[in-house]
Design a protein around this motif. Structure first.
Motif, PDB file in Angstrom:
ATOM      1  N   PRO A 122       1.680  -2.512   1.058  1.00  0.00           N
ATOM      2  CA  PRO A 122       2.281  -3.557   0.201  1.00  0.00           C
ATOM      3  C   PRO A 122       3.704  -3.208  -0.256  1.00  0.00           C
ATOM      4  CG  PRO A 122       0.023  -3.136  -0.498  1.00  0.00           C
ATOM      5  CD  PRO A 122       0.376  -2.068   0.511  1.00  0.00           C
ATOM      6  N   PHE A 159       2.342  -7.936   1.773  1.00  0.00           N
ATOM      7  CA  PHE A 159       1.487  -8.915   1.075  1.00  0.00           C
ATOM      8  C   PHE A 159       2.295  -9.723   0.060  1.00  0.00           C
ATOM      9  CE2 PHE A 159      -1.437  -5.635   2.496  1.00  0.00           C
ATOM     10  CZ  PHE A 159      -2.535  -6.354   2.951  1.00  0.00           C
ATOM     11  N   LYS A 200       2.701   7.432  10.052  1.00  0.00           N
ATOM     12  CA  LYS A 200       2.196   7.117  11.393  1.00  0.00           C
ATOM     13  C   LYS A 200       3.344   7.087  12.397  1.00  0.00           C
ATOM     14  CE  LYS A 200      -1.410   4.548   9.088  1.00  0.00           C
ATOM     15  NZ  LYS A 200      -0.801   3.876   7.945  1.00  0.00           N
ATOM     16  N   HIS A 242      -0.518   5.187  15.401  1.00  0.00           N
ATOM     17  CA  HIS A 242      -0.787   3.930  14.697  1.00  0.00           C
ATOM     18  C   HIS A 242      -1.308   2.824  15.641  1.00  0.00           C
ATOM     19  CE1 HIS A 242       0.856   1.094  11.301  1.00  0.00           C
ATOM     20  NE2 HIS A 242      -0.407   0.859  11.581  1.00  0.00           N
ATOM     21  N   TYR A 299     -10.063   0.718   9.668  1.00  0.00           N
ATOM     22  CA  TYR A 299      -9.823  -0.279   8.617  1.00  0.00           C
ATOM     23  C   TYR A 299     -10.664  -1.536   8.841  1.00  0.00           C
ATOM     24  CZ  TYR A 299      -6.566  -2.932  11.647  1.00  0.00           C
ATOM     25  OH  TYR A 299      -6.000  -3.669  12.663  1.00  0.00           O
ATOM     26  N   ALA A 325      -9.935   2.378   5.358  1.00  0.00           N
ATOM     27  CA  ALA A 325      -8.846   1.581   4.783  1.00  0.00           C
ATOM     28  C   ALA A 325      -9.267   0.120   4.656  1.00  0.00           C
ATOM     29  CB  ALA A 325      -7.599   1.688   5.658  1.00  0.00           C
ATOM     30  N   SER A 379     -10.633  -6.013   2.771  1.00  0.00           N
ATOM     31  CA  SER A 379     -10.444  -6.746   4.039  1.00  0.00           C
ATOM     32  C   SER A 379      -9.052  -7.364   4.117  1.00  0.00           C
ATOM     33  CB  SER A 379     -11.486  -7.853   4.212  1.00  0.00           C
ATOM     34  OG  SER A 379     -12.691  -7.325   4.581  1.00  0.00           O
ATOM     35  N   THR A 381     -10.157 -10.985  -2.332  1.00  0.00           N
ATOM     36  CA  THR A 381      -9.377 -11.067  -3.580  1.00  0.00           C
ATOM     37  C   THR A 381      -9.366 -12.520  -4.048  1.00  0.00           C
ATOM     38  OG1 THR A 381      -7.274 -11.548  -2.475  1.00  0.00           O
ATOM     39  CG2 THR A 381      -7.777  -9.217  -2.858  1.00  0.00           C
ATOM     40  N   SER A 431     -12.746  -8.261  -6.136  1.00  0.00           N
ATOM     41  CA  SER A 431     -11.993  -7.069  -5.682  1.00  0.00           C
ATOM     42  C   SER A 431     -12.600  -5.803  -6.272  1.00  0.00           C
ATOM     43  CB  SER A 431     -10.525  -7.187  -6.078  1.00  0.00           C
ATOM     44  OG  SER A 431      -9.979  -8.348  -5.519  1.00  0.00           O
ATOM     45  N   LEU A 464      -8.601   3.925   1.269  1.00  0.00           N
ATOM     46  CA  LEU A 464      -7.221   3.511   1.015  1.00  0.00           C
ATOM     47  C   LEU A 464      -7.186   2.049   0.636  1.00  0.00           C
ATOM     48  CD1 LEU A 464      -5.415   4.900   4.175  1.00  0.00           C
ATOM     49  CD2 LEU A 464      -4.683   5.347   1.823  1.00  0.00           C
ATOM     50  N   ILE A 465      -6.705   1.762  -0.554  1.00  0.00           N
ATOM     51  CA  ILE A 465      -6.544   0.362  -0.962  1.00  0.00           C
ATOM     52  C   ILE A 465      -5.047   0.104  -1.172  1.00  0.00           C
ATOM     53  CG2 ILE A 465      -7.008   0.920  -3.416  1.00  0.00           C
ATOM     54  CD1 ILE A 465      -8.323  -1.886  -3.624  1.00  0.00           C
TER      55      ILE A 465
HETATM   56  P1  NAD Z   1      -6.652  -3.929   1.266  1.00  0.00           P
HETATM   57  O1  NAD Z   1      -7.984  -4.364   1.720  1.00  0.00           O
HETATM   58  O2  NAD Z   1      -6.525  -2.647   0.561  1.00  0.00           O
HETATM   59  O3  NAD Z   1      -6.036  -5.125   0.419  1.00  0.00           O
HETATM   60  C1  NAD Z   1      -4.735  -5.093  -0.081  1.00  0.00           C
HETATM   61  C2  NAD Z   1      -4.463  -6.356  -0.878  1.00  0.00           C
HETATM   62  O4  NAD Z   1      -5.327  -6.368  -2.021  1.00  0.00           O
HETATM   63  C3  NAD Z   1      -3.041  -6.418  -1.427  1.00  0.00           C
HETATM   64  O5  NAD Z   1      -2.626  -7.759  -1.439  1.00  0.00           O
HETATM   65  C4  NAD Z   1      -3.211  -5.906  -2.853  1.00  0.00           C
HETATM   66  O6  NAD Z   1      -2.181  -6.361  -3.682  1.00  0.00           O
HETATM   67  C5  NAD Z   1      -4.551  -6.487  -3.221  1.00  0.00           C
HETATM   68  N1  NAD Z   1      -5.242  -5.756  -4.305  1.00  0.00           N
HETATM   69  C6  NAD Z   1      -5.362  -4.421  -4.489  1.00  0.00           C
HETATM   70  N2  NAD Z   1      -6.044  -4.141  -5.599  1.00  0.00           N
HETATM   71  C7  NAD Z   1      -6.381  -5.338  -6.154  1.00  0.00           C
HETATM   72  C8  NAD Z   1      -7.097  -5.712  -7.317  1.00  0.00           C
HETATM   73  N3  NAD Z   1      -7.620  -4.808  -8.137  1.00  0.00           N
HETATM   74  N4  NAD Z   1      -7.250  -7.031  -7.582  1.00  0.00           N
HETATM   75  C9  NAD Z   1      -6.744  -7.973  -6.748  1.00  0.00           C
HETATM   76  N5  NAD Z   1      -6.055  -7.680  -5.620  1.00  0.00           N
HETATM   77  C10 NAD Z   1      -5.878  -6.378  -5.331  1.00  0.00           C
HETATM   78  O7  NAD Z   1      -5.717  -3.928   2.582  1.00  0.00           O
HETATM   79  P2  NAD Z   1      -4.557  -2.981   3.113  1.00  0.00           P
HETATM   80  O8  NAD Z   1      -3.475  -2.802   2.122  1.00  0.00           O
HETATM   81  O9  NAD Z   1      -4.208  -3.518   4.454  1.00  0.00           O
HETATM   82  O10 NAD Z   1      -5.275  -1.587   3.369  1.00  0.00           O
HETATM   83  C11 NAD Z   1      -5.073  -0.465   2.558  1.00  0.00           C
HETATM   84  C12 NAD Z   1      -4.124   0.531   3.179  1.00  0.00           C
HETATM   85  O11 NAD Z   1      -4.741   1.160   4.302  1.00  0.00           O
HETATM   86  C13 NAD Z   1      -2.814  -0.034   3.715  1.00  0.00           C
HETATM   87  O12 NAD Z   1      -1.880  -0.235   2.682  1.00  0.00           O
HETATM   88  C14 NAD Z   1      -2.434   1.037   4.692  1.00  0.00           C
HETATM   89  O13 NAD Z   1      -1.881   2.136   4.018  1.00  0.00           O
HETATM   90  C15 NAD Z   1      -3.778   1.434   5.299  1.00  0.00           C
HETATM   91  N6  NAD Z   1      -4.113   0.677   6.529  1.00  0.00           N
HETATM   92  C16 NAD Z   1      -3.853   1.242   7.719  1.00  0.00           C
HETATM   93  C17 NAD Z   1      -4.124   0.544   8.885  1.00  0.00           C
HETATM   94  C18 NAD Z   1      -3.828   1.184  10.213  1.00  0.00           C
HETATM   95  O14 NAD Z   1      -3.456   2.338  10.256  1.00  0.00           O
HETATM   96  N7  NAD Z   1      -3.976   0.484  11.298  1.00  0.00           N
HETATM   97  C19 NAD Z   1      -4.646  -0.747   8.836  1.00  0.00           C
HETATM   98  C20 NAD Z   1      -4.930  -1.294   7.595  1.00  0.00           C
HETATM   99  C21 NAD Z   1      -4.660  -0.577   6.447  1.00  0.00           C
END
Ligand code: NAD
Length: 319
Positions: free
Chosen positions: A25, A30, A87, A124, A182, A209, A213, A218, A251, A268-269
């Motif tokens: 983010p 996002f 990555k 990645h 993820y 991660a 979703s 959310t 969430s 990871l969130i």
């Molecule tokens: P996520 O499922 O963690 O969702 C993120 C979204 O949820 C954002 O919009 C955030 O603002 C919101 N959010 C977070 N806490 C909240 C809360 N308490 N209430 C309401 N909304 C909330 O998805 P993500 O960010 O894609 O995944 C987490 C992390 O994992 C990424 O930032 C990244 O670092 C990693 N990731 C890696 C890969 C990869 O390597 N291919 C893929 C996906 C994610």
């Protein structure tokens, strides 16, 4: 208030907080995030016991790494008390897992992050490349960077779960230290569970991660680029609505569900505000101190039953 516990990450010797900071983010993936808020979020996370931060040059076309790098300059922790993963191989202009590109990419990431080493470097989204190239060329190039101390551990990331087994079956044990999966361990999809015994047998650390979703779980809903099929998006809307009617925030419930799995070292969130960091740390501490009320899970499970483990295509057809 009790604090977040630290957990072993496979055989790395790293001890990671169960709740970790996803920095995609911070690359405005996002929606737009002010730099001051982004930096304050990283600092608040560190203050509240999160010690693991994940980014990539792909997120926001290097913006996430740049902003995280700025935050790290003044993070209230000594360097050996926080863990950074980034990555290589995926960029806004496409994929390149060649030895030359990933070697250069790590130097670029180090500069943006203001670091002399990266704790974990991950290939990645390997399903978009040739898995044999990852095995024969990319991983050996990263091993060289490990030898010279630019990175400490090596990982692979991606969506389809079978890619992990393909690669781990073909590299010497200990070559790959961690796997980042993820959208496969969250309320609507627990497919990762079936792979856990295999991953444990290989001694790799498991990073889960996207417990929300990527925004589906959310109240604000997912970003417009979200690839989930309509049936899954509709079920998520229904579940959000159900939780609201029951006075629960989906969430919080979704995060607590993911954090309950003891085989997963860290989740990871993605976070983009101090408020989200506070909310998520509070939810994590409730789980660790067994104060969370997950009684609603059965009903939410019924909503997801028709779309359970429904995912979307990612990467090359042959992978
Ligand atoms: P996520 O499922 O963690 O969702 C993120 C979204 O949820 C954002 O919009 C955030 O603002 C919101 N959010 C977070 N806490 C909240 C809360 N308490 N209430 C309401 N909304 C909330 O998805 P993500 O960010 O894609 O995944 C987490 C992390 O994992 C990424 O930032 C990244 O670092 C990693 N990731 C890696 C890969 C990869 O390597 N291919 C893929 C996906 C994610």
């Amino acid at each position: 208030m009790s604090s977040l516990g630290l957990y072993e990450l496979g055989h790395t010797g790293l001890r990671v907080s169960k709740l970790a900071f996803g920095a995609s983010p911070l690359g405005n993936v996002f929606g737009n995030v002010k730099e001051e808020e982004a930096i304050a979020s990283v600092h608040e996370a560190a203050r509240l016991g999160i010690n693991f931060f994940d980014t990539s040059p792909y997120y926001g076309g290097t913006l996430s790494e740049q902003v995280l790098g700025k935050a790290l300059k003044t993070i209230p922790l000594p360097r050996d008390k926080y863990i950074i993963s980034s990555k290589c191989g995926r960029y806004v202009d496409g994929f390149d897992f060649s030895a030359e590109r990933v070697t250069k990419s790590v130097d670029e990431s180090l500069e943006r992050l203001n670091l002399s080493y990266i704790d974990i470097i991950q290939c990645h989204d390997i399903e978009f490349g040739s898995l044999d190239q990852i095995i024969q060329e990319t991983i050996p190039a990263l091993m060289k960077l490990k030898e010279v101390g630019k990175v400490r551990f090596i990982g692979i990331t991606g969506l389809p779960l079978k890619i992990f087994k393909y690669v781990l079956d073909r590299v010497p044990e200990g070559t790959i230290d961690v796997v980042l999966s993820y959208c496969h361990y969250c309320l609507n999809d627990t497919a990762l569970e079936d792979l856990i015994p295999y991953l444990k047998s290989k001694g790799v650390g498991i990073i889960n991660a996207s417990p929300l979703s990527m925004g589906l779980l959310t109240e604000a809903g997912p970003p417009s680029w979200h690839p989930a099929p309509i049936a899954l998006q509709s079920a998520c809307l229904e579940a959000v609505d159900y939780c609201k009617r029951k006075g629960r925030n989906i969430s919080e419930l979704a995060l607590q569900f993911a954090l309950q799995n003891e085989d997963i070292s860290t989740t990871l969130i993605g976070m983009n505000s101090v408020e989200q960091v506070k909310e998520n740390v509070k939810a994590a501490i409730e789980v660790e101190s067994q104060q969370s009320d997950l009684g609603i899970l059965e009903e939410v499970g019924k909503i997801f039953q028709p779309v359970k483990n429904l995912t979307w295509p990612s990467g090359r057809a042959e992978n």
